[in-house]
Design an enzyme around this catalytic site. Structure first.
Site, mmCIF file in Angstrom:
data_model
loop_
_atom_site.group_PDB
_atom_site.id
_atom_site.type_symbol
_atom_site.label_atom_id
_atom_site.label_comp_id
_atom_site.label_asym_id
_atom_site.label_seq_id
_atom_site.Cartn_x
_atom_site.Cartn_y
_atom_site.Cartn_z
ATOM 1 N N GLY A 1 0.816 -1.129 -0.177
ATOM 2 C CA GLY A 1 -0.014 -0.029 0.051
ATOM 3 C C GLY A 1 0.876 1.074 -0.141
ATOM 4 O O GLY A 1 1.683 1.575 0.938
ATOM 5 N N GLY B 1 0.826 3.630 4.437
ATOM 6 C CA GLY B 1 1.994 2.731 4.039
ATOM 7 C C GLY B 1 3.298 3.473 3.910
ATOM 8 O O GLY B 1 4.220 2.879 4.417
ATOM 9 N N LYS C 1 -12.034 2.197 18.150
ATOM 10 C CA LYS C 1 -11.690 2.991 16.989
ATOM 11 C C LYS C 1 -12.805 3.322 16.026
ATOM 12 O O LYS C 1 -13.054 4.194 15.578
ATOM 13 C CB LYS C 1 -10.575 2.446 16.198
ATOM 14 C CG LYS C 1 -9.972 3.288 15.077
ATOM 15 C CD LYS C 1 -9.404 4.495 15.204
ATOM 16 C CE LYS C 1 -8.830 5.352 13.969
ATOM 17 N NZ LYS C 1 -7.966 4.734 13.218
ATOM 18 N N ASN D 1 -15.912 10.959 11.284
ATOM 19 C CA ASN D 1 -15.936 11.139 9.782
ATOM 20 C C ASN D 1 -17.096 11.412 8.876
ATOM 21 O O ASN D 1 -16.940 12.346 7.997
ATOM 22 C CB ASN D 1 -15.408 9.557 9.325
ATOM 23 C CG ASN D 1 -13.919 9.603 9.896
ATOM 24 O OD1 ASN D 1 -13.347 10.184 10.400
ATOM 25 N ND2 ASN D 1 -13.408 8.536 8.949
ATOM 26 N N SER E 1 -10.102 12.051 7.215
ATOM 27 C CA SER E 1 -9.898 11.027 5.933
ATOM 28 C C SER E 1 -11.080 11.083 5.105
ATOM 29 O O SER E 1 -11.211 11.048 3.724
ATOM 30 C CB SER E 1 -9.286 9.780 6.218
ATOM 31 O OG SER E 1 -10.325 8.936 6.968
#
Length: 299
Positions: free
Chosen positions: A7, A12, A182, A190, A249
């Site tokens: 990734g 990554g 999480k 989000n 994100s």
């Protein structure tokens, strides 16, 4: 230890930089151009206004054969189903995988492994990919790890990772509890920030957004069967405050026309809600809103 990282996104790149300090790391990426860029000019990590170069081996992910002792899978959850047959071909008894996907939707794929030891993890660092060989470490955190399946003997591999001073790892015994903690945060922060197009701190500072924050938390915590809802509520608020200046994100994915991880986060919760015969109207509203906005995004 020889470590493969699959990734070439922000996570990554972040892991490749830090783990390469103590280990023999090879980064496997989707595009050959990115692999050539990293191998030729190095990986650059930006933190606190300074840029640190790192020499790193990088190859196309098609060259991965499971020859390393551990493979860290840092692709998005929605890429995992297509990658699984490839990973299965490289599975070996004396090999371990660490999966770092958001949400819990990816767990159903991990039962396919029969020989390798499987770990799952959650990443609490802030990171942003600025270029194919440039990652910004926007906030220091911790990586939490738990065993999903396999032999206890391979905990030694994880213990090697735990020794990195400036990139800490924490061991958890219950992977479901770790991932749910999480997910509780991601499922509230989000979607709200992505739909309202605001920074993480705005959803608790704005009183109208905070009312929706509270209602969404109630649904998410009920589905995840959070034992101490008050403690969980304070935890999500704390994360929102600590990352107040950041964009989530999911916000960034929508802004840049990319597919989000809403299926791994809210999609998973909707499946769980159906099993519990619980009507999660607000989760369904935000799920459909995100899916509507990502129509036409990159696959």
């Amino acid at each position: 230890m020889k470590i493969a990282i699959i990734g070439g996104g922000a996570i990554g790149l972040l892991f490749a930089h830090y783990l390469s300090k103590e280990h023999d790391v090879t980064l496997y990426v989707h595009k050959q151009e990115q692999a050539a860029l990293i191998s030729g000019t190095g990986l650059h990590l930006e933190k606190d206004g300074q840029t640190l170069p790192t020499a790193l081996k990088s190859r196309s992910f098609q060259e991965w054969q499971g020859e390393e002792e551990m493979t860290i899978v840092a692709v998005k959850q929605y890429h995992l189903s297509a990658l699984m047959p490839f990973l299965k071909k490289g599975e070996k008894a004396k090999h371990s995988f660490l999966f770092l996907q958001n949400g819990m939707g990816h767990l159903k794929w991990l039962h396919q492994f029969e020989e390798a030891s499987i770990y799952v993890g959650t990443v609490e660092h802030g990171s942003l990919k600025a270029a194919g060989n440039h990652v910004i470490h926007t906030g220091a955190g911790v990586t939490k790890i738990a065993m999903f399946s396999g032999s206890e003997d391979f905990k030694l591999n994880i213990n090697d990772l735990l020794k990195i001073n400036d990139f800490p790892f924490e061991w958890f015994t219950d992977y479901k509890e770790m991932l749910a903690e999480k997910l509780l945060v991601n499922a509230v922060i989000n979607p709200l920030t992505a739909i309202f197009q605001v920074k993480n701190g705005d959803i608790i500072q704005n009183p109208y957004y905070f009312k929706i924050f509270t209602m969404l938390y109630e649904e998410v915590s009920t589905i995840l069967q959070v034992r101490d809802k008050e403690k969980g509520f304070l935890h999500v608020q704390t994360i929102s405050k600590k990352t107040a200046a950041n964009y989530s994100s999911m916000y960034r994915d929508l802004e840049q026309g990319r597919r989000t991880e809403v299926d791994a986060i809210l999609g998973y919760l909707l499946e769980e809600a159906r099993d519990l015969h619980y009507e999660a109207h607000l989760i369904e509203l935000f799920y459909n809103s995100i899916k509507g906005k990502e129509t036409g995004a990159e696959k």
